[in-house]
Scaffold this motif. Structure first.
Motif, short mmCIF file in Angstrom:
data_model
loop_
_atom_site.label_atom_id
_atom_site.label_comp_id
_atom_site.label_asym_id
_atom_site.label_seq_id
_atom_site.Cartn_x
_atom_site.Cartn_y
_atom_site.Cartn_z
N CYS A 4 17.53 19.22 7.44
CA CYS A 4 18.57 20.12 7.90
C CYS A 4 18.03 20.92 9.07
O CYS A 4 16.82 20.92 9.33
CB CYS A 4 18.99 21.07 6.79
N MET A 20 26.65 28.68 6.92
CA MET A 20 26.17 27.30 6.80
C MET A 20 27.35 26.35 6.97
O MET A 20 28.47 26.68 6.61
CB MET A 20 25.49 27.09 5.45
N ARG A 22 28.26 21.83 7.20
CA ARG A 22 27.76 20.46 7.09
C ARG A 22 28.45 19.60 8.13
O ARG A 22 29.66 19.40 8.10
CB ARG A 22 28.00 19.89 5.70
N PRO A 25 25.75 13.69 9.79
CA PRO A 25 24.31 13.50 10.02
C PRO A 25 24.02 12.73 11.31
O PRO A 25 24.78 11.83 11.68
CB PRO A 25 23.87 12.69 8.80
N ASP A 30 18.94 12.94 7.91
CA ASP A 30 19.65 14.20 8.11
C ASP A 30 20.73 14.37 7.04
O ASP A 30 21.56 13.48 6.84
CB ASP A 30 20.28 14.20 9.50
N SER A 31 20.73 15.52 6.36
CA SER A 31 21.78 15.83 5.38
C SER A 31 23.06 16.28 6.05
O SER A 31 24.13 16.27 5.44
CB SER A 31 21.30 16.95 4.45
N TRP A 33 23.42 19.39 7.01
CA TRP A 33 23.50 20.84 6.82
C TRP A 33 22.82 21.59 7.96
O TRP A 33 21.76 21.19 8.44
CB TRP A 33 22.87 21.25 5.49
N ARG A 34 23.45 22.71 8.34
CA ARG A 34 22.94 23.61 9.37
C ARG A 34 23.00 25.01 8.78
O ARG A 34 24.05 25.45 8.30
CB ARG A 34 23.79 23.54 10.64
N VAL A 56 15.96 20.21 3.14
CA VAL A 56 16.93 21.12 2.53
C VAL A 56 16.26 21.90 1.39
O VAL A 56 16.50 23.10 1.23
CB VAL A 56 18.17 20.36 2.03
N LEU A 70 25.55 22.50 -1.90
CA LEU A 70 24.88 21.44 -1.16
C LEU A 70 25.51 20.06 -1.28
O LEU A 70 25.28 19.21 -0.43
CB LEU A 70 23.40 21.37 -1.55
#
Length: 87
Positions: A4, A20, A22, A25, A30-31, A33-34, A56, A70
Motif C-alpha cells: 500500500c 484512506m 482503495r 492496484p 499492490d492491495s 489501499w492508500r 498493509v 481492509l
C-alpha cells in the motif's frame, strides 16, 4: 494482503490514519489501499520522500482501527470523524 501507499505523517510522525481509499492496484503486489493522516497537501505529496510503499500489515501495526475495512472493494473511501474518531 499486499502493499500500500502510506505517508510519513503515519509512519514517521505517528498520526492515526485519517483518510484512506482503495484504488485499482497498479501491480500484483499492490492491495490498492492508500493511507493518509488527512492533513497532507499537494505540496507534501509532491515530495516523494514524504510517502512510501509498505505492507498493509505494517500500517495496521500503526493503526489497528483500519482492520475492519481492509476487505472493502476497490472504490471504497473512508474518512475518520474528528468528533467520534471513527471511520
Amino acid at each position: 494482503m499486499g502493499g500500500c501507499l502510506a505517508t510519513d505523517r503515519i509512519t514517521v510522525d505517528g498520526c492515526k490514519v485519517g483518510y484512506m481509499y482503495r484504488d485499482k492496484p497498479i501491480n500484483i503486489d499492490d492491495s490498492g489501499w492508500r493511507f493518509f493522516a488527512g492533513d497532507e497537501d499537494e505540496d507534501y505529496m509532491a515530495d516523494n520522500d514524504n510517502h512510501g510503499v509498505y505492507a498493509v500489515n505494517t500500517i495496521v501495526n500503526y493503526d489497528r482501527d483500519i482492520i475492519g475495512l481492509l476487505n472493502e472493494p476497490i472504490g471504497s473511501e473512508y474518512e475518520r470523524d474528528d468528533y467520534t474518531g471513527k471511520f
